[in-house]
Every structure is written in C-alpha cells, then in structure tokens.
Design a protein around this motif. Structure first.
Motif, PDB file in Angstrom:
ATOM      1  N   THR A  92       1.072   4.075  -3.070  1.00 39.20           N
ATOM      2  CA  THR A  92       0.877   5.502  -2.798  1.00 39.20           C
ATOM      3  C   THR A  92       2.091   6.314  -3.238  1.00 39.20           C
ATOM      4  O   THR A  92       1.941   7.419  -3.773  1.00 39.20           O
ATOM      5  CB  THR A  92       0.594   5.723  -1.296  1.00 39.20           C
ATOM      6  OG1 THR A  92      -0.581   4.987  -0.947  1.00 39.20           O
ATOM      7  CG2 THR A  92       0.381   7.181  -0.984  1.00 39.20           C
ATOM      8  N   VAL A  98      -3.692   8.038  -5.891  1.00 40.88           N
ATOM      9  CA  VAL A  98      -4.477   6.807  -5.807  1.00 40.88           C
ATOM     10  C   VAL A  98      -5.483   6.920  -4.659  1.00 40.88           C
ATOM     11  O   VAL A  98      -5.185   7.502  -3.620  1.00 40.88           O
ATOM     12  CB  VAL A  98      -3.568   5.566  -5.622  1.00 40.88           C
ATOM     13  CG1 VAL A  98      -2.830   5.602  -4.291  1.00 40.88           C
ATOM     14  CG2 VAL A  98      -4.358   4.270  -5.758  1.00 40.88           C
ATOM     15  N   ASP A  99      -6.670   6.395  -4.877  1.00 40.06           N
ATOM     16  CA  ASP A  99      -7.687   6.343  -3.825  1.00 40.06           C
ATOM     17  C   ASP A  99      -7.616   4.961  -3.190  1.00 40.06           C
ATOM     18  O   ASP A  99      -7.981   3.967  -3.807  1.00 40.06           O
ATOM     19  CB  ASP A  99      -9.069   6.593  -4.420  1.00 40.06           C
ATOM     20  CG  ASP A  99     -10.199   6.476  -3.401  1.00 40.06           C
ATOM     21  OD1 ASP A  99      -9.947   6.141  -2.223  1.00 40.06           O
ATOM     22  OD2 ASP A  99     -11.359   6.704  -3.802  1.00 40.06           O
ATOM     23  N   LEU A 100      -7.138   4.904  -1.953  1.00 41.99           N
ATOM     24  CA  LEU A 100      -7.058   3.646  -1.217  1.00 41.99           C
ATOM     25  C   LEU A 100      -8.001   3.676  -0.019  1.00 41.99           C
ATOM     26  O   LEU A 100      -7.741   3.040   1.005  1.00 41.99           O
ATOM     27  CB  LEU A 100      -5.622   3.376  -0.758  1.00 41.99           C
ATOM     28  CG  LEU A 100      -4.625   2.996  -1.855  1.00 41.99           C
ATOM     29  CD1 LEU A 100      -3.213   2.924  -1.302  1.00 41.99           C
ATOM     30  CD2 LEU A 100      -5.023   1.687  -2.514  1.00 41.99           C
ATOM     31  N   LEU A 114       0.830  -1.203   0.000  1.00 39.81           N
ATOM     32  CA  LEU A 114       0.000   0.000   0.000  1.00 39.81           C
ATOM     33  C   LEU A 114       0.869   1.260   0.000  1.00 39.81           C
ATOM     34  O   LEU A 114       0.574   2.227  -0.705  1.00 39.81           O
ATOM     35  CB  LEU A 114      -0.956  -0.007   1.183  1.00 39.81           C
ATOM     36  CG  LEU A 114      -2.013  -1.122   1.164  1.00 39.81           C
ATOM     37  CD1 LEU A 114      -2.793  -1.140   2.477  1.00 39.81           C
ATOM     38  CD2 LEU A 114      -2.937  -0.986  -0.029  1.00 39.81           C
ATOM     39  N   PRO A 142      -8.671  -0.279   0.988  1.00 37.67           N
ATOM     40  CA  PRO A 142      -7.330  -0.777   0.664  1.00 37.67           C
ATOM     41  C   PRO A 142      -7.306  -2.107  -0.089  1.00 37.67           C
ATOM     42  O   PRO A 142      -6.265  -2.489  -0.608  1.00 37.67           O
ATOM     43  CB  PRO A 142      -6.648  -0.898   2.019  1.00 37.67           C
ATOM     44  CG  PRO A 142      -7.728  -0.845   3.030  1.00 37.67           C
ATOM     45  CD  PRO A 142      -8.911  -0.184   2.415  1.00 37.67           C
ATOM     46  N   GLY A 177      -8.143  -0.392  -4.699  1.00 35.38           N
ATOM     47  CA  GLY A 177      -7.748   0.983  -4.957  1.00 35.38           C
ATOM     48  C   GLY A 177      -8.276   1.457  -6.294  1.00 35.38           C
ATOM     49  O   GLY A 177      -8.746   0.665  -7.122  1.00 35.38           O
TER      50      GLY A 177
END
Length: 134
Positions: free
Chosen positions: A40, A46-48, A36, A51, A54
């Motif tokens: 990033t 990025v939209d996590l 992760l 998690p 993404g």
C-alpha cells in the motif's frame, strides 16, 4: 495470458535463475500485515479488498498480485497484462518496498530499471498467439 514476475529474496550477486545456488531457500519477504502495508505504501491506489489477490490498474495495463494467505509471505507473484513500459514502475517499486528482486519467470532474468526486453518479448508472443487486441 499474463507476463509473470515473482518478487522474491535472492542473494545480492544473483542476476538470473541460472545463478541461484543449488538448494537455495529464500528468506520470507515478511509478515503478512507488513507486506500488505508495504504494498500500500509503494502503490497507494492498489486494490487490496481481497488481501490474497491485490490488483493495480492503469488505462493500458493491469497487475494481479498473488500474495496468498500464508504468514509469513514467501514471495509475491505478479500477473501482468496489457501494454506500456510504465508498468515497470510499480513492479520495481514493489520490489524496492519489499526489499527483494523482481524475477521475470519467462526469461529467467532480473528486472532492473530501463530493462524492458522481457516485457516486450511477452507482448510480441501474446500478439502473435492471441492477436494485438489482447
């Protein structure tokens, strides 16, 4: 409908699915938290928020990252939609950040800089089947 690309550890000399040795078991990409963090770092926008799934998006394309819940992470599947060759920049950036290879699940070959044939073939197929507005 998406173009699917898997980020996976493969031997250095492998350039296609056909060259993967029989019985080969890839090493994990790494610990979930490290994956992760690397994602990033490679793609800061990025939209996590989830998690396990993404998302990266631009005005012309989107990428869903199926990271999953397992620890360690064995591979990351990318589900790519839209158009524009600039989508290959985050794909290759993620592969580099995760120290792995990007394998085109449709064509069976590795994705390398400047190599757009799999992405273009997917878009042509999608447009024939679904229409160009998809």
């Amino acid at each position: 409908m998406s173009w699917d690309v898997i980020l996976i550890r493969l031997p250095d000399d492998v350039t296609s699915v056909q060259e993967i040795p029989a019985g080969y078991i890839p090493a994990p990409l790494g610990r979930r938290g490290d994956i992760l963090a690397a994602v990033t770092q490679a793609v800061p926008d990025v939209d996590l928020s989830d998690p396990e799934w993404g998302e990266i998006s631009s005005p012309t394309w989107s990428i869903e990252l199926n990271i999953g819940s397992e620890d360690p992470v064995e591979s990351v599947m990318l589900h790519i939609r839209g158009s524009g060759d600039d989508v290959l920049t985050p794909v290759l950036g993620l592969a580099e950040a995760l120290r792995c290879k990007a394998l085109d699940c449709a064509e069976g070959g590795l994705i390398t800089p400047g190599q757009t044939s799999g992405w273009h073939a997917f878009q042509q197929f999608r447009d024939r089947v679904m229409g160009p507005s998809q």
